[in-house]
Design an enzyme around this catalytic site. Structure first.
Site, PDB file in Angstrom:
ATOM      1  N   CYS A 277       0.745  -1.129   0.407  1.00  0.00           N
ATOM      2  CA  CYS A 277       0.064   0.092  -0.527  1.00  0.00           C
ATOM      3  C   CYS A 277       0.752   1.012   0.169  1.00  0.00           C
ATOM      4  O   CYS A 277       0.641   1.980  -1.004  1.00  0.00           O
ATOM      5  CB  CYS A 277      -0.748   0.263   1.714  1.00  0.00           C
ATOM      6  SG  CYS A 277      -2.373  -1.067   0.928  1.00  0.00           S
TER       7      CYS A 277
ATOM      8  N   ARG B 129      -0.477   4.139  -2.533  1.00  0.00           N
ATOM      9  CA  ARG B 129      -1.976   3.651  -2.938  1.00  0.00           C
ATOM     10  C   ARG B 129      -2.994   3.616  -3.263  1.00  0.00           C
ATOM     11  O   ARG B 129      -4.554   4.187  -3.240  1.00  0.00           O
ATOM     12  CB  ARG B 129      -1.865   2.599  -4.320  1.00  0.00           C
ATOM     13  CG  ARG B 129      -1.490   1.122  -3.755  1.00  0.00           C
ATOM     14  CD  ARG B 129      -1.152   0.061  -4.550  1.00  0.00           C
ATOM     15  NE  ARG B 129      -1.099  -0.904  -3.612  1.00  0.00           N
ATOM     16  CZ  ARG B 129      -2.680  -1.208  -3.437  1.00  0.00           C
ATOM     17  NH1 ARG B 129      -3.907  -1.157  -3.286  1.00  0.00           N
ATOM     18  NH2 ARG B 129      -2.465  -2.686  -2.135  1.00  0.00           N
ATOM     19  N   SER B 130      -3.540   2.669  -1.762  1.00  0.00           N
ATOM     20  CA  SER B 130      -4.722   3.025  -1.093  1.00  0.00           C
ATOM     21  C   SER B 130      -4.707   3.100   0.549  1.00  0.00           C
ATOM     22  O   SER B 130      -3.374   2.102   0.480  1.00  0.00           O
ATOM     23  CB  SER B 130      -5.171   1.478  -1.005  1.00  0.00           C
ATOM     24  OG  SER B 130      -5.797   0.487  -0.796  1.00  0.00           O
ATOM     25  N   CYS B 131      -5.405   3.448   0.773  1.00  0.00           N
ATOM     26  CA  CYS B 131      -5.238   4.117   2.614  1.00  0.00           C
ATOM     27  C   CYS B 131      -6.283   3.294   3.046  1.00  0.00           C
ATOM     28  O   CYS B 131      -7.743   4.633   2.613  1.00  0.00           O
ATOM     29  CB  CYS B 131      -4.998   5.155   2.295  1.00  0.00           C
ATOM     30  SG  CYS B 131      -4.496   5.568   4.469  1.00  0.00           S
ATOM     31  N   ASP B 132      -6.547   2.217   4.466  1.00  0.00           N
ATOM     32  CA  ASP B 132      -7.550   2.708   4.982  1.00  0.00           C
ATOM     33  C   ASP B 132      -7.108   3.302   6.134  1.00  0.00           C
ATOM     34  O   ASP B 132      -6.467   2.822   7.159  1.00  0.00           O
ATOM     35  CB  ASP B 132      -7.478   1.263   5.374  1.00  0.00           C
ATOM     36  CG  ASP B 132      -8.674   0.564   6.750  1.00  0.00           C
ATOM     37  OD1 ASP B 132      -9.317   1.213   6.974  1.00  0.00           O
ATOM     38  OD2 ASP B 132      -8.375  -0.732   7.218  1.00  0.00           O
TER      39      ASP B 132
ATOM     40  N   ASN C 129       0.319   4.661   9.099  1.00  0.00           N
ATOM     41  CA  ASN C 129       1.084   4.795   8.247  1.00  0.00           C
ATOM     42  C   ASN C 129       1.606   5.840   8.252  1.00  0.00           C
ATOM     43  O   ASN C 129       3.279   6.307   8.311  1.00  0.00           O
ATOM     44  CB  ASN C 129       0.272   5.075   7.161  1.00  0.00           C
ATOM     45  CG  ASN C 129      -0.261   3.103   6.469  1.00  0.00           C
ATOM     46  OD1 ASN C 129      -0.694   2.977   6.016  1.00  0.00           O
ATOM     47  ND2 ASN C 129       0.867   2.465   6.846  1.00  0.00           N
TER      48      ASN C 129
ATOM     49  N   ILE D   4     -13.033   4.464   3.629  1.00  0.00           N
ATOM     50  CA  ILE D   4     -12.925   3.993   4.925  1.00  0.00           C
ATOM     51  C   ILE D   4     -14.139   3.533   4.194  1.00  0.00           C
ATOM     52  O   ILE D   4     -15.025   3.167   3.436  1.00  0.00           O
ATOM     53  CB  ILE D   4     -14.286   5.644   5.928  1.00  0.00           C
ATOM     54  CG1 ILE D   4     -13.360   6.294   6.283  1.00  0.00           C
ATOM     55  CG2 ILE D   4     -14.861   4.969   6.689  1.00  0.00           C
ATOM     56  CD1 ILE D   4     -13.965   7.741   6.564  1.00  0.00           C
ATOM     57  N   TYR D   5     -14.264   1.903   5.095  1.00  0.00           N
ATOM     58  CA  TYR D   5     -14.929   1.216   4.474  1.00  0.00           C
ATOM     59  C   TYR D   5     -16.585   1.332   5.219  1.00  0.00           C
ATOM     60  O   TYR D   5     -16.514   1.743   6.141  1.00  0.00           O
ATOM     61  CB  TYR D   5     -14.860  -0.440   5.675  1.00  0.00           C
ATOM     62  CG  TYR D   5     -13.233  -1.010   4.455  1.00  0.00           C
ATOM     63  CD1 TYR D   5     -13.494  -1.752   3.185  1.00  0.00           C
ATOM     64  CD2 TYR D   5     -11.941  -0.147   4.553  1.00  0.00           C
ATOM     65  CE1 TYR D   5     -12.370  -2.190   2.761  1.00  0.00           C
ATOM     66  CE2 TYR D   5     -10.781  -0.796   3.962  1.00  0.00           C
ATOM     67  CZ  TYR D   5     -10.964  -1.660   2.849  1.00  0.00           C
ATOM     68  OH  TYR D   5     -10.444  -2.128   2.294  1.00  0.00           O
TER      69      TYR D   5
ATOM     70  N   SER E  24     -11.024  -5.282   7.761  1.00  0.00           N
ATOM     71  CA  SER E  24     -11.328  -5.967   6.192  1.00  0.00           C
ATOM     72  C   SER E  24      -9.876  -6.940   5.594  1.00  0.00           C
ATOM     73  O   SER E  24      -9.502  -6.114   5.236  1.00  0.00           O
ATOM     74  CB  SER E  24     -12.216  -4.864   5.158  1.00  0.00           C
ATOM     75  OG  SER E  24     -12.988  -4.682   5.652  1.00  0.00           O
TER      76      SER E  24
HETATM   77  N1  MHF Z   1      -8.219  -3.876   4.879  1.00  0.00           N
HETATM   78  C1  MHF Z   1      -6.998  -3.274   5.612  1.00  0.00           C
HETATM   79  N2  MHF Z   1      -6.290  -2.451   6.236  1.00  0.00           N
HETATM   80  C2  MHF Z   1      -5.209  -2.010   6.608  1.00  0.00           C
HETATM   81  O1  MHF Z   1      -4.614  -1.306   6.974  1.00  0.00           O
HETATM   82  C3  MHF Z   1      -3.938  -2.948   6.551  1.00  0.00           C
HETATM   83  C4  MHF Z   1      -4.692  -4.180   5.993  1.00  0.00           C
HETATM   84  N3  MHF Z   1      -6.265  -4.618   5.361  1.00  0.00           N
HETATM   85  N4  MHF Z   1      -3.627  -5.328   5.959  1.00  0.00           N
HETATM   86  C5  MHF Z   1      -1.967  -5.356   5.658  1.00  0.00           C
HETATM   87  C6  MHF Z   1      -1.721  -3.949   7.218  1.00  0.00           C
HETATM   88  C7  MHF Z   1      -1.948  -4.629   8.254  1.00  0.00           C
HETATM   89  N5  MHF Z   1      -2.727  -4.027   8.550  1.00  0.00           N
HETATM   90  C8  MHF Z   1      -3.474  -3.134  10.123  1.00  0.00           C
HETATM   91  C9  MHF Z   1      -3.608  -4.851  10.732  1.00  0.00           C
HETATM   92  C10 MHF Z   1      -4.538  -4.230  11.214  1.00  0.00           C
HETATM   93  C11 MHF Z   1      -4.407  -3.617  12.519  1.00  0.00           C
HETATM   94  C12 MHF Z   1      -5.298  -3.083  13.489  1.00  0.00           C
HETATM   95  O2  MHF Z   1      -6.091  -4.503  13.950  1.00  0.00           O
HETATM   96  N6  MHF Z   1      -5.707  -2.281  14.191  1.00  0.00           N
HETATM   97  C13 MHF Z   1      -6.264  -2.009  15.938  1.00  0.00           C
HETATM   98  C14 MHF Z   1      -5.737  -2.950  16.869  1.00  0.00           C
HETATM   99  C15 MHF Z   1      -4.090  -3.041  16.859  1.00  0.00           C
HETATM  100  C16 MHF Z   1      -3.762  -3.289  17.681  1.00  0.00           C
HETATM  101  O3  MHF Z   1      -3.962  -4.059  19.006  1.00  0.00           O
HETATM  102  O4  MHF Z   1      -2.258  -3.952  17.820  1.00  0.00           O
HETATM  103  C17 MHF Z   1      -6.399  -0.448  15.712  1.00  0.00           C
HETATM  104  O5  MHF Z   1      -7.043  -0.234  16.660  1.00  0.00           O
HETATM  105  O6  MHF Z   1      -5.591  -0.513  15.487  1.00  0.00           O
HETATM  106  C18 MHF Z   1      -4.110  -2.184  12.102  1.00  0.00           C
HETATM  107  C19 MHF Z   1      -3.650  -2.368  10.977  1.00  0.00           C
HETATM  108  C20 MHF Z   1      -2.569  -2.583   7.742  1.00  0.00           C
HETATM  109  N7  MHF Z   1      -2.817  -2.832   6.521  1.00  0.00           N
HETATM  110  O1  LIG Z   2       0.227  -0.184   5.068  1.00  0.00           O
HETATM  111  C1  LIG Z   2      -1.440  -0.329   4.864  1.00  0.00           C
HETATM  112  C2  LIG Z   2      -1.512  -1.406   4.196  1.00  0.00           C
HETATM  113  C3  LIG Z   2      -3.167  -1.595   3.701  1.00  0.00           C
HETATM  114  N1  LIG Z   2      -3.778  -0.343   4.183  1.00  0.00           N
HETATM  115  C4  LIG Z   2      -4.953  -0.906   3.414  1.00  0.00           C
HETATM  116  C5  LIG Z   2      -5.256  -0.064   2.481  1.00  0.00           C
HETATM  117  C6  LIG Z   2      -6.771  -0.907   1.740  1.00  0.00           C
HETATM  118  O2  LIG Z   2      -7.792  -0.472   2.986  1.00  0.00           O
HETATM  119  C7  LIG Z   2      -5.754  -2.379   2.159  1.00  0.00           C
HETATM  120  C8  LIG Z   2      -5.651  -3.177   0.742  1.00  0.00           C
HETATM  121  O3  LIG Z   2      -6.259  -3.209   0.072  1.00  0.00           O
HETATM  122  P1  LIG Z   2      -5.902  -3.209  -1.632  1.00  0.00           P
HETATM  123  O4  LIG Z   2      -7.386  -4.056  -2.160  1.00  0.00           O
HETATM  124  O5  LIG Z   2      -5.068  -4.357  -1.579  1.00  0.00           O
HETATM  125  O6  LIG Z   2      -6.130  -2.056  -2.196  1.00  0.00           O
HETATM  126  O7  LIG Z   2      -4.731  -2.065   3.536  1.00  0.00           O
HETATM  127  C9  LIG Z   2      -3.717   0.247   4.640  1.00  0.00           C
HETATM  128  O8  LIG Z   2      -4.718   1.701   4.221  1.00  0.00           O
HETATM  129  N2  LIG Z   2      -1.962   0.690   5.296  1.00  0.00           N
END
Ligand code: MHF
Ligand SMILES: O=c1ccn([C@H]2C[C@H](O)[C@@H](COP(=O)(O)O)O2)c(=O)[nH]1
Length: 283
Positions: A160, A180-183, A191, A222-223, A282
């Site tokens: 990402c 490129r893509s940001c949740d 990030n 935002i999902y 997600s």
């Molecule tokens: N949909 C999605 N969003 C992402 O941000 C993301 C992905 N997928 N896949 C790859 C990585 C994994 N990342 C993640 C995965 C989980 C959390 C998460 O659950 N955060 C919670 C708890 C963190 C903790 O307890 O350590 C939070 O409240 O921030 C955050 C980033 C960032 N990336």
């Molecule tokens: O560092 C990260 C890693 C992942 N993400 C988020 C952005 C998207 O919601 C998903 C990846 O889905 P794609 O379909 O591959 O775009 O994970 C993030 O924000 N930051």
């Protein structure tokens, strides 16, 4: 962190609903956001309108710098955030390239620390950048990239934040990171910390002052299942002043990062925050 909240509000106000095939969910989406972090003046961009798990964010970036390709190694460093993508993602579980439990494949640092050359062999992009910057060299292409379209099939997720471009102006180091893509509720929370830490760490080990880090985001979303807590809870809260990040000054080389550095070498001072909010994730 005003910039973060402004982006969240902009998505709520102006976002467009987009169906995402990979996750099967709709995302409220805007295109293009530019965030700036003043690393030189220790303006640590940690979210205060909910509790942020900054240790997990730093563990992720350390794992990328070490070239990890396995969720177990990330857990060892102190984060479970790659477990779901490594082990609960139907497309990756069905991919014959997956080497078993916890394998993430050729992504992030695993690629950037051994980037395949067209004529065979590979190049350690991070090693080259650290060597150049340590000598005061900026060849105008000090780019750590994790982006290799030919490798997408070989990993559990496309990167990402896929490019980190370092620049020297005198004795000050700058960073332009591209995503490129940001949740925004979950990923960006991490990030921002990672872009900041990357510039702070690379400046420290190459002997430069840190300047600004510029973070470019293309698709910010935002999902659908995250919208209510963002709009009705997080965005109604007033942010606190930013905390400070302290990095162990004994970290002096890439080898230090590769061998002994742990989360104990990072501390956050004066972190005042609102209650945690658990956002849906997600896969
Ligand atoms: N949909 C999605 N969003 C992402 O941000 C993301 C992905 N997928 N896949 C790859 C990585 C994994 N990342 C993640 C995965 C989980 C959390 C998460 O659950 N955060 C919670 C708890 C963190 C903790 O307890 O350590 C939070 O409240 O921030 C955050 C980033 C960032 N990336
Ligand atoms: O560092 C990260 C890693 C992942 N993400 C988020 C952005 C998207 O919601 C998903 C990846 O889905 P794609 O379909 O591959 O775009 O994970 C993030 O924000 N930051």
């Amino acid at each position: 962190m005003r910039q973060y909240l402004d982006l969240c509000q902009r998505i709520v106000d102006e976002g467009v609903w987009v169906d995402n095939q990979r996750t099967g969910k709709r995302c409220l989406t805007v295109i293009n956001a530019d965030l700036t972090y003043d690393v030189g003046n220790n303006q640590f961009p940690l979210v205060t309108t909910r509790k942020s798990f900054w240790r997990s964010a730093i563990a992720e970036i350390l794992g990328y710098l070490r070239g990890y390709d396995n969720a177990a190694d990330f857990r060892q460093l102190g984060t479970k955030t790659w477990d779901a993508n490594a082990n609960d993602n139907a497309a990756w579980l069905a991919n014959p390239r997956r080497k078993g439990e916890d394998d993430m494949g050729l992504i992030y640092g695993a690629l950037g620390r051994a980037f395949p050359k067209p004529e065979g062999g590979s190049v350690d992009l991070l090693r080259q950048i650290i060597d150049d910057l340590s000598k005061g060299i900026d060849n105008r292409g000090e780019i750590l990239t994790f982006y290799h379209p030919g490798a997408f099939e070989l990993g559990c997720l496309r990167p990402c934040m896929y490019s980190h471009h370092f620049s020297l102006l005198g004795d000050t180091l700058y960073l332009n990171s591209t995503q490129r893509s940001c949740d925004v509720p979950l990923g960006l929370n991490f990030n921002m910390v990672q872009v900041y830490v990357l510039l702070a760490l690379v400046a420290q080990i190459t002997g430069h002052k840190a300047g600004q880090a510029y973070h470019k985001i293309v698709n910010a979303h935002i999902y659908e299942d995250q919208l209510a807590p963002m709009r009705d809870i997080q965005l109604t809260r007033t942010p606190y002043t930013s905390p400070k990040l302290i990095i162990n000054p004994k970290i002096q080389s890439l080898e230090d990062i590769e061998t002994w550095v742990t989360l104990d070498d990072f501390a956050v001072e004066d972190y005042q925050h609102h209650d945690p909010i658990k956002y849906p994730f997600s896969v």
